[in-house]
Write an enzyme that holds these catalytic residues in place. Structure first.
Site, PDB file in Angstrom:
ATOM      1  N   GLU A 287       0.824  -1.208   0.000  1.00 52.79           N
ATOM      2  CA  GLU A 287       0.000   0.000   0.000  1.00 52.79           C
ATOM      3  C   GLU A 287       0.860   1.261   0.000  1.00 52.79           C
ATOM      4  O   GLU A 287       0.450   2.302  -0.485  1.00 52.79           O
ATOM      5  CB  GLU A 287      -0.909  -0.012   1.245  1.00 52.79           C
ATOM      6  CG  GLU A 287      -2.338   0.392   0.951  1.00 52.79           C
ATOM      7  CD  GLU A 287      -3.279   0.100   2.104  1.00 52.79           C
ATOM      8  OE1 GLU A 287      -4.310  -0.540   1.861  1.00 52.79           O
ATOM      9  OE2 GLU A 287      -2.999   0.509   3.251  1.00 52.79           O
ATOM     10  N   HIS A 308       8.001 -26.782  -1.274  1.00 54.00           N
ATOM     11  CA  HIS A 308       7.365 -27.921  -1.932  1.00 54.00           C
ATOM     12  C   HIS A 308       6.200 -27.485  -2.818  1.00 54.00           C
ATOM     13  O   HIS A 308       5.417 -28.310  -3.279  1.00 54.00           O
ATOM     14  CB  HIS A 308       6.913 -28.934  -0.880  1.00 54.00           C
ATOM     15  CG  HIS A 308       8.082 -29.509  -0.151  1.00 54.00           C
ATOM     16  ND1 HIS A 308       8.636 -30.723  -0.458  1.00 54.00           N
ATOM     17  CD2 HIS A 308       8.852 -28.984   0.838  1.00 54.00           C
ATOM     18  CE1 HIS A 308       9.681 -30.937   0.319  1.00 54.00           C
ATOM     19  NE2 HIS A 308       9.833 -29.899   1.126  1.00 54.00           N
ATOM     20  N   LYS A 422     -14.241   0.349  -4.012  1.00 52.75           N
ATOM     21  CA  LYS A 422     -15.340   0.774  -3.121  1.00 52.75           C
ATOM     22  C   LYS A 422     -16.398   1.528  -3.923  1.00 52.75           C
ATOM     23  O   LYS A 422     -17.596   1.328  -3.740  1.00 52.75           O
ATOM     24  CB  LYS A 422     -14.810   1.698  -2.014  1.00 52.75           C
ATOM     25  CG  LYS A 422     -13.846   1.011  -1.064  1.00 52.75           C
ATOM     26  CD  LYS A 422     -13.399   1.958   0.031  1.00 52.75           C
ATOM     27  CE  LYS A 422     -12.284   1.354   0.848  1.00 52.75           C
ATOM     28  NZ  LYS A 422     -11.621   2.306   1.718  1.00 52.75           N
TER      29      LYS A 422
HETATM   30  O1  PA5 Z   1      -3.640   1.269   5.878  1.00 58.28           O
HETATM   31  C1  PA5 Z   1      -4.749   1.701   5.573  1.00 58.28           C
HETATM   32  O2  PA5 Z   1      -4.980   2.904   5.607  1.00 58.28           O
HETATM   33  C2  PA5 Z   1      -5.900   0.784   5.217  1.00 58.28           C
HETATM   34  O3  PA5 Z   1      -5.556  -0.492   4.906  1.00 58.28           O
HETATM   35  C3  PA5 Z   1      -6.872   0.727   6.370  1.00 58.28           C
HETATM   36  O4  PA5 Z   1      -6.184   0.259   7.485  1.00 58.28           O
HETATM   37  C4  PA5 Z   1      -8.066  -0.153   6.087  1.00 58.28           C
HETATM   38  O5  PA5 Z   1      -8.645   0.207   4.885  1.00 58.28           O
HETATM   39  C5  PA5 Z   1      -9.085  -0.036   7.202  1.00 58.28           C
HETATM   40  O6  PA5 Z   1      -9.494   1.277   7.346  1.00 58.28           O
HETATM   41  P1  PA5 Z   1     -10.273   1.789   8.621  1.00 58.28           P
HETATM   42  O7  PA5 Z   1      -9.407   1.558   9.809  1.00 58.28           O
HETATM   43  O8  PA5 Z   1     -10.521   3.232   8.368  1.00 58.28           O
HETATM   44  O9  PA5 Z   1     -11.548   0.990   8.717  1.00 58.28           O
END
Ligand code: PA5
Length: 446
Positions: A287, A308, A422
């Protein structure tokens, strides 16, 4: 934790190229401390370990003890950065056969809200039947669909059983200080809440209540976990020269490999308990770096298991892979292979040796084979898997991720790409406010 051992990348990346990155890595580290780099609104994690006070930890422990005293099952609800760190540490430190324990000291932690699988949710609700129940719900934005759905279901079950007042004792919310639906629900219902600081992004939040509260509920030594992170904060502080800064060395080594065409990094461990650590690491790096058409693709493997299944590809497939191995020097237990009167399985040559020794030789043999096969190797050694070493590793990988993102030239602290699915999902579900997108997507689907 020792400095990463990068000797096994040097055949493929000349030392001069790494030397040329030293100053850039030191500069990138400095940017994380001066807040002069991209995404500087999200650098709260940099000084987080040393800012954690005994009073804060006492509050976390007291809240955790409250839940522990009320419930044998605690459902931890969250997705991405709001769940993977906890899952990683629990898997690494927990007993893999806990389900068979006759007497449990600690509550069972079940995860929800990290999937929208109907069968998973149905199975979870069946599993909690007849067992005392509590929940920790975690969402920084407070609006993420997956955990919101799971929380609605778990909350209704808790309220049905214990009433609104009972639910207020059994539900803890971890979310933004002011914004989001979860904050409003929590305030309205009188839940205890912990705040995820504005300047700490989800994937960097395991050392906030996001990770610390569920880990404390599970009986993990969070003081040791935080102490490990503090040790690494000092080891990678601003001004620590490249040669002594493990995060800078790792970041520079992987960036040098990336520039040579090694676009896939396998985080490998020889301990199955570290499988979810790789999942946490995958989110952190995927990310943070996968944007603007750039970034190393992070993948996780557990050896020797995956030798394996994936071993053939790693040894002889496309030469775009490199490996980062989390090497564990000592096991907690000893299992010795005994001599057999009848050496039918031909294993008497191992008699008297521990399985750990065999595992270490598997690791060494694999490393040599992969390096010979053209897979560069970075080795990160920890003495043993415990709360302190995991705290060190967490902060080490976070710091290296920040440095690495700056070396790559991206903002490592945003994630614009995660919105695309989303938008489509809401359009398909006809969420109010998405009318135009719904019309568009229906036309697209024909
Ligand atoms: O690192 C990030 O920002 C995302 O992966 C969030 O952790 C994830 O989308 C969950 O978001 P939230 O904590 O707002 O529900």
């Amino acid at each position: 934790m020792k400095n990463p051992d990068i000797r096994n990348i040097l055949g493929l990346v000349p030392e001069t190229e790494l030397d040329a990155l030293r100053a850039d890595a030191e500069y990138s580290n400095a940017l994380l401390h001066t807040s002069e780099g991209a995404g500087s609104d999200f650098l709260g994690w940099v000084g987080l370990p040393s800012s954690i006070t005994p009073e804060f930890l006492a509050d976390i422990r007291a809240t955790a003890d409250g839940l522990r005293s009320l419930a044998v099952v605690v459902v931890v609800i969250g997705i991405g950065g709001s769940y993977l760190g906890t899952k990683a540490v629990l898997e690494a430190l927990g007993n893999p056969f806990a389900a068979l324990e006759r007497e449990r000291r600690d509550p069972v932690i079940l995860f929800a809200g990290h999937t929208i699988s109907e069968d998973y949710m149905a199975a979870l609700m069946r599993a909690v039947e007849g067992r005392s129940l509590a929940s920790v719900v975690i969402s920084k934005s407070g609006t993420t669909t997956e955990p919101a759905i799971a929380f609605r279901i778990v909350k209704q079950e808790i309220e049905r059983r214990y009433g609104a007042a009972g639910a207020a004792e059994r539900i803890v919310a971890i979310t933004d200080a002011r914004r989001g639906a979860l904050k409003s629900v929590a305030d309205g219902a009188g839940y205890k809440t912990f705040v995820i600081p504005d300047n700490v992004g989800g994937r960097f939040s395991v050392l906030t209540p996001v990770g610390l509260l569920p880990l404390a509920v599970a009986g993990i030594d969070i003081d040791a976990f935080v102490t490990g992170a503090q040790t690494m904060e000092t080891a990678t502080a601003a001004g620590v020269p490249f040669a002594h800064n493990p995060a800078a060395i790792y970041a520079a080594a992987r960036y040098a490999l990336y520039r040579k065409g090694y676009k896939i990094e396998l985080l490998a461990a020889y301990e199955p308990g570290l499988q979810y650590f790789a999942e946490w690491w995958k989110q952190l790096y995927g990310e943070s770096e996968g944007k603007e058409g750039k970034g190393i693709f992070p993948a996780g493997v557990v050896f020797s298991t995956d030798l394996h299944s994936m071993g053939q590809y790693i040894q002889e497939g496309e030469r775009t892979l490199f490996e980062t191995v989390i090497s564990v020097a000592e096991s907690h237990n000893s299992v010795t292979i005994e001599r057999a009167a009848n050496d039918g399985d031909g294993l008497n040559f191992l008699a008297g040796r521990s399985i750990g020794e065999v595992n270490r030789m598997a690791e060494l043999g694999t490393m040599l084979a992969h390096v010979d096969g053209g897979v560069p190797n970075i080795r990160i050694e920890i003495q043993r898997i415990d709360a302190a070493s995991l705290g060190e590793l967490v902060y080490f990988f976070e710091k290296a991720c920040g440095i690495s993102g700056y070396l790559l030239g991206v903002n490592p602290f945003d994630q614009p790409g995660v919105e695309a699915y989303k938008r489509n999902m809401f359009a398909l579900l006809e969420k109010p406010g998405y009318e135009e997108a719904t019309a568009e997507i229906k036309k697209h689907l024909g």
